[in-house]
Design a protein around this motif. Structure first.
Motif, PDB file in Angstrom:
ATOM      1  N   SER A 337      13.679  41.330  46.319  1.00 55.62           N
ATOM      2  CA  SER A 337      12.772  41.952  45.177  1.00 55.62           C
ATOM      3  C   SER A 337      13.443  42.317  43.660  1.00 55.62           C
ATOM      4  O   SER A 337      14.577  42.690  43.776  1.00 55.62           O
ATOM      5  CB  SER A 337      11.899  43.117  45.622  1.00 55.62           C
ATOM      6  N   PHE A 338      12.695  41.934  42.666  1.00 56.68           N
ATOM      7  CA  PHE A 338      13.120  42.280  41.372  1.00 56.68           C
ATOM      8  C   PHE A 338      12.021  42.725  40.241  1.00 56.68           C
ATOM      9  O   PHE A 338      11.117  41.930  40.253  1.00 56.68           O
ATOM     10  CB  PHE A 338      14.011  41.013  40.507  1.00 56.68           C
ATOM     11  N   SER A 339      12.543  43.776  39.567  1.00 57.36           N
ATOM     12  CA  SER A 339      11.409  44.083  38.503  1.00 57.36           C
ATOM     13  C   SER A 339      12.132  44.152  37.216  1.00 57.36           C
ATOM     14  O   SER A 339      13.477  44.778  37.190  1.00 57.36           O
ATOM     15  CB  SER A 339      10.920  45.469  38.793  1.00 57.36           C
ATOM     16  N   TYR A 340      11.460  43.729  36.003  1.00 55.46           N
ATOM     17  CA  TYR A 340      11.994  44.088  34.787  1.00 55.46           C
ATOM     18  C   TYR A 340      12.019  45.460  34.520  1.00 55.46           C
ATOM     19  O   TYR A 340      11.073  46.026  34.652  1.00 55.46           O
ATOM     20  CB  TYR A 340      11.718  43.161  33.910  1.00 55.46           C
ATOM     21  N   PRO A 346       6.519  44.253  40.189  1.00 54.62           N
ATOM     22  CA  PRO A 346       7.830  43.375  40.230  1.00 54.62           C
ATOM     23  C   PRO A 346       7.383  41.786  40.067  1.00 54.62           C
ATOM     24  O   PRO A 346       6.417  41.231  40.178  1.00 54.62           O
ATOM     25  CB  PRO A 346       7.863  43.272  42.030  1.00 54.62           C
ATOM     26  N   ALA A 347       8.595  41.183  39.271  1.00 54.87           N
ATOM     27  CA  ALA A 347       8.661  40.078  39.061  1.00 54.87           C
ATOM     28  C   ALA A 347       8.458  39.099  40.186  1.00 54.87           C
ATOM     29  O   ALA A 347       7.758  38.014  40.286  1.00 54.87           O
ATOM     30  CB  ALA A 347       9.778  39.257  37.946  1.00 54.87           C
ATOM     31  N   GLY A 370       7.588  33.580  38.902  1.00 52.61           N
ATOM     32  CA  GLY A 370       8.757  33.890  39.279  1.00 52.61           C
ATOM     33  C   GLY A 370       9.629  33.103  39.476  1.00 52.61           C
ATOM     34  O   GLY A 370      10.905  33.428  39.893  1.00 52.61           O
ATOM     35  N   LYS A 371       9.439  31.631  39.093  1.00 54.07           N
ATOM     36  CA  LYS A 371      10.680  30.878  39.544  1.00 54.07           C
ATOM     37  C   LYS A 371      11.915  30.909  38.699  1.00 54.07           C
ATOM     38  O   LYS A 371      12.842  30.997  39.335  1.00 54.07           O
ATOM     39  CB  LYS A 371      10.129  29.383  39.172  1.00 54.07           C
ATOM     40  N   SER A 372      11.737  31.106  37.415  1.00 58.54           N
ATOM     41  CA  SER A 372      13.092  31.361  36.418  1.00 58.54           C
ATOM     42  C   SER A 372      13.686  32.506  36.965  1.00 58.54           C
ATOM     43  O   SER A 372      14.905  32.769  36.847  1.00 58.54           O
ATOM     44  CB  SER A 372      12.470  31.092  35.139  1.00 58.54           C
ATOM     45  N   THR A 373      12.891  33.496  36.981  1.00 55.55           N
ATOM     46  CA  THR A 373      13.431  34.668  37.369  1.00 55.55           C
ATOM     47  C   THR A 373      14.369  34.756  38.756  1.00 55.55           C
ATOM     48  O   THR A 373      15.430  35.504  38.904  1.00 55.55           O
ATOM     49  CB  THR A 373      12.332  35.725  37.735  1.00 55.55           C
ATOM     50  N   LEU A 374      13.924  34.241  39.825  1.00 56.96           N
ATOM     51  CA  LEU A 374      14.623  34.064  40.932  1.00 56.96           C
ATOM     52  C   LEU A 374      15.685  33.029  40.985  1.00 56.96           C
ATOM     53  O   LEU A 374      16.721  33.862  41.268  1.00 56.96           O
ATOM     54  CB  LEU A 374      13.788  33.136  42.063  1.00 56.96           C
ATOM     55  N   VAL A 375      15.876  32.228  40.012  1.00 60.27           N
ATOM     56  CA  VAL A 375      17.179  31.299  39.983  1.00 60.27           C
ATOM     57  C   VAL A 375      18.253  32.473  39.039  1.00 60.27           C
ATOM     58  O   VAL A 375      19.260  32.090  39.181  1.00 60.27           O
ATOM     59  CB  VAL A 375      17.014  29.982  39.489  1.00 60.27           C
ATOM     60  N   ASN A 376      17.720  32.974  37.978  1.00 57.12           N
ATOM     61  CA  ASN A 376      18.468  33.771  36.989  1.00 57.12           C
ATOM     62  C   ASN A 376      19.085  34.731  38.007  1.00 57.12           C
ATOM     63  O   ASN A 376      20.102  35.458  37.392  1.00 57.12           O
ATOM     64  CB  ASN A 376      17.691  34.450  35.961  1.00 57.12           C
ATOM     65  N   LEU A 377      18.688  35.459  39.059  1.00 61.94           N
ATOM     66  CA  LEU A 377      19.460  36.325  39.844  1.00 61.94           C
ATOM     67  C   LEU A 377      20.563  35.709  40.571  1.00 61.94           C
ATOM     68  O   LEU A 377      21.616  36.473  40.902  1.00 61.94           O
ATOM     69  CB  LEU A 377      18.542  36.753  41.035  1.00 61.94           C
ATOM     70  N   PRO A 379      23.406  33.683  39.555  1.00 60.45           N
ATOM     71  CA  PRO A 379      24.560  34.037  38.723  1.00 60.45           C
ATOM     72  C   PRO A 379      24.575  35.489  38.234  1.00 60.45           C
ATOM     73  O   PRO A 379      25.506  35.550  37.452  1.00 60.45           O
ATOM     74  CB  PRO A 379      24.421  32.989  37.562  1.00 60.45           C
ATOM     75  N   ARG A 380      23.807  36.248  38.703  1.00 63.77           N
ATOM     76  CA  ARG A 380      23.642  37.635  38.361  1.00 63.77           C
ATOM     77  C   ARG A 380      23.662  37.948  36.813  1.00 63.77           C
ATOM     78  O   ARG A 380      24.138  38.660  36.053  1.00 63.77           O
ATOM     79  CB  ARG A 380      24.924  38.411  38.589  1.00 63.77           C
ATOM     80  N   PHE A 381      22.671  37.109  36.194  1.00 67.25           N
ATOM     81  CA  PHE A 381      22.125  37.620  35.048  1.00 67.25           C
ATOM     82  C   PHE A 381      21.534  38.888  34.889  1.00 67.25           C
ATOM     83  O   PHE A 381      21.296  39.526  33.984  1.00 67.25           O
ATOM     84  CB  PHE A 381      21.391  36.304  34.219  1.00 67.25           C
ATOM     85  N   TYR A 382      20.826  38.961  35.870  1.00 70.93           N
ATOM     86  CA  TYR A 382      20.194  40.345  36.429  1.00 70.93           C
ATOM     87  C   TYR A 382      20.704  40.711  37.903  1.00 70.93           C
ATOM     88  O   TYR A 382      20.892  39.919  38.724  1.00 70.93           O
ATOM     89  CB  TYR A 382      18.612  40.537  36.385  1.00 70.93           C
ATOM     90  N   ASP A 383      20.652  42.153  38.055  1.00 72.12           N
ATOM     91  CA  ASP A 383      21.016  42.228  39.532  1.00 72.12           C
ATOM     92  C   ASP A 383      19.626  42.526  40.333  1.00 72.12           C
ATOM     93  O   ASP A 383      18.623  43.076  39.728  1.00 72.12           O
ATOM     94  CB  ASP A 383      21.704  43.592  39.647  1.00 72.12           C
ATOM     95  N   VAL A 384      19.371  42.500  41.424  1.00 72.93           N
ATOM     96  CA  VAL A 384      18.281  42.380  42.324  1.00 72.93           C
ATOM     97  C   VAL A 384      18.159  44.050  42.476  1.00 72.93           C
ATOM     98  O   VAL A 384      18.715  44.930  42.281  1.00 72.93           O
ATOM     99  CB  VAL A 384      18.297  41.931  43.613  1.00 72.93           C
ATOM    100  N   SER A 385      16.554  44.305  42.459  1.00 75.28           N
ATOM    101  CA  SER A 385      16.214  45.755  42.516  1.00 75.28           C
ATOM    102  C   SER A 385      16.236  46.054  43.958  1.00 75.28           C
ATOM    103  O   SER A 385      16.499  47.399  44.329  1.00 75.28           O
ATOM    104  CB  SER A 385      14.761  45.758  42.210  1.00 75.28           C
ATOM    105  N   SER A 386      16.164  45.120  44.930  1.00 75.30           N
ATOM    106  CA  SER A 386      16.441  45.505  46.383  1.00 75.30           C
ATOM    107  C   SER A 386      16.438  44.178  47.055  1.00 75.30           C
ATOM    108  O   SER A 386      16.351  43.026  46.545  1.00 75.30           O
ATOM    109  CB  SER A 386      15.197  46.022  47.152  1.00 75.30           C
TER     110      SER A 386
END
Length: 583
Positions: A337-340, A346-347, A370-377, A379-386
């Motif tokens: 799961s991930f939230s901005y 959550p996104a 949430g497609k782009s959000t998922l793939v951006n996780l 390469p660790r452009f963002y870190d997962v929330s959980s």
């Protein structure tokens, strides 16, 4: 600001020589009035011409030494400050490169540009002044007071009144200017933001005929900055006349009181002339301090903004102990799961799936699913929330970022090219790629044909952002850039959207043949792009609404059927349904 000045350590030799040169220059300027007093009292008054020539020659020599020291101090202070500015810009840029997208969102691109350019320039200019004026002012003031008192202690009482008045004036104006300087830097940020949006969005602005409204928006932002700058400059403009007024009244008081002391035989004319020069040196040293007070508040604001960038700790940190792995390119999402930051919902939520080498995993869904959000996780452009994302069995948070990104070939949703040549842009994915590897990557990406058609071929220039190429050409070069590095995992984030159906089909066929040993994640809007994938993941409002092959999802996922029906004709849809029934 002192925190930034710790970076002056490599230039400490230059700083020491600047201070020595300034010290000698101050001594020469303090010595000259005494020599002049000697000429007047012992030379002119007594008619001793040889003595006049002797002391005059000495004055000339002292003046030349002072001039040489001034030149040396100016040169070295400029060299130190320019080097400091270069190092600071490099440090800010390098630190910003380690930021996650979260930090870029926090500061904003326009603000980071202002901090790296305008703010560092402000600090750099103040450093020059500090090395010259700030070092010179106290020397001249203390030395001037000592020399003035040595000439006539009673006449020095005039300075006891004047100096506190000048110091109070400087303090009041400096404190009034500080909040205005803070506001100015923020308004420069805003102006840069408006300018950047206008320059990058010029096509949209012209397409919708919004030039006038954008011009008004820019003018409003520029006028806002101008008003604040005028307020600051009014304060600073009031400072100099007020100081000169005090300076002139001080001179009148010294001459009036000094003339009475000369008339009483308590003081000589030469000493009065020297005293006036020492008084001017003392008061001008305070004026130097006032000039610094004009610059220091603004530079201190700039230094604070620079320190904000340098003190920002990237949200994502490298692990020191990466795990050893056996399978290459295996990707797994475990209840991710991930939230901005600041978002209400959550996104993406509870995403779990596996993608293996040799497989094509497609992601499809509506806008904002949430497609782009998922793939951006990945390469660790963002870190997962959980939850956790595993690459080759290791949590990506336990892998060094560089090692992780070496495994990934990323093609962004918006094709971004850099100024240079076609070949340089492809080789951006692998710096040491051979000419053969570059051409092979272009062939697979279906870019070879249009590149060969260019006048200079692979050496053809690419303008800023690839503005001299079409959308499809930019996408194919972006794909070739990812292909040339031969990574373990390919991420295509809606990277075929600008391609026609024929090129799209040829590219997917080439990818299937040429990179069949890698894991492929493909984000797409077109059903035709994902139909042949080994696994299709349907996203709806950040959750998985279906997973399987095209035929399986046609039977089991209502969301997928809606997407298909919105894109395919009744005949094509009937063929799909017929194929499913036949199965």
């Amino acid at each position: 600001m002192m925190k930034l000045f710790r970076m002056l350590k490599p230039y400490r030799v230059g700083v020491v020589f600047v201070l020595l040169a300034v010290f000698v220059q101050a001594l020469t300027e303090l010595f000259l009035p005494t020599l002049m007093a000697d000429i007047v009292d012992d030379g002119i008054a007594k008619g001793d011409i040889p003595y006049i020539w002797q002391i005059g020659g000495l004055m000339l020599g002292v003046a030349l030494v002072g001039m040489a020291c001034s030149i040396v101090a100016s040169y070295l202070s400029a060299k130190v400050s320019m080097g400091f500015g270069r190092d600071l810009r490099s440090r800010v840029f390098s630190h910003a490169q380690r930021f996650t997208l979260k930090e870029f969102d926090k500061f904003g691109t326009a603000s980071l540009i202002t901090r790296t350019t305008n703010d560092i320039t402000q600090v750099q200019q103040v450093l020059i002044m500090l090395l010259r004026m700030m070092a010179m002012a106290p020397m001249m003031m203390i030395g001037g007071i000592i020399m003035a008192v040595s000439k006539d202690a009673k006449l020095s009482l005039v300075l006891v009144v004047v100096i506190p008045v000048l110091a109070l004036l400087i303090l009041v104006l400096g404190r009034s200017a500080l909040p205005l300087f803070k506001a100015m830097q923020k308004k420069i940020d805003k102006l840069n933001l408006v300018l950047r949006e206008n320059l990058t969005g010029i096509r949209v602005i012209r397409a919708f005929g919004r030039e006038d409204s954008e011009r008004k928006r820019f003018d409003a932002s520029s006028a806002d900055l101008m008003e604040t700058a005028i307020k600051v400059n009014k304060l600073m403009a009031a400072m100099m006349p007020a100081m000169m007024l005090i300076l002139n009244f001080s001179t009148i008081a010294i001459i009036w009181y000094g003339s009475h002391r000369i008339d009483a035989g308590e003081m000589e004319l030469g000493n009065l002339m020297a005293f006036i020069q020492y008084a001017m040196q003392i008061l001008f040293s305070l004026i130097m301090v006032s000039i610094i007070f004009v610059m220091v508040p603004r530079a201190s604001v700039s230094a604070g903004r620079i320190n904000e960038v340098l003190d920002a700790v990237p949200d994502i940190k490298d692990s020191r102990s990466p795990k050893s792995v056996s399978e290459r390119g295996h990707l797994e999402f475990r209840d991710v799961s991930f939230s901005y930051e600041g978002a209400e919902a959550p996104a993406i939520e509870h995403i779990s799936f596996e993608a293996r080498p040799g497989e094509v995993t497609a992601l499809i869904g509506g806008t904002g699913s949430g497609k782009s959000t998922l793939v951006n996780l990945i390469p660790r452009f963002y870190d997962v929330s959980s939850g956790s994302i595993l690459v080759d069995g290791a949590d990506i948070r336990e892998l060094p970022q560089e090692a992780l990104r070496q495994k990934v070939g990323y093609v962004p949703q918006k094709a971004l090219l850099f100024t240079g040549s076609v070949e340089e842009n492809i080789r951006y994915g692998k710096e040491d790629a051979t000419d053969e590897e570059v051409r092979e990557a272009a062939r697979i990406a279906q870019a070879a044909e249009f590149i060969d058609g260019l006048e200079e071929g692979y050496g053809a220039p690419v303008s800023q952002g690839g503005s001299n190429l079409s959308g499809g050409q930019k996408q194919r070069l972006s794909i070739a850039r990812a292909l040339v590095r031969r990574p373990e995992i390919y991420i295509f984030d809606d990277s075929f959207s600008a391609l026609d159906f024929k090129t799209d089909a040829k590219l997917r066929a080439a990818l299937k043949t040429e990179i069949n040993d890698a894991t492929v994640l493909m984000v797409a809007q077109r059903v035709s792009t994902v139909m042949d994938a080994d696994r299709i993941i349907v996203l709806d409002q950040g959750r998985i609404a279906g997973m399987g092959t095209h035929n399986e999802l046609m039977r089991t996922s209502e969301v997928y059927r809606e997407i298909v029906s919105s894109q395919l004709s009744e005949e094509e849809l009937g063929a799909q349904v017929g194929g499913n029934v036949h199965e």
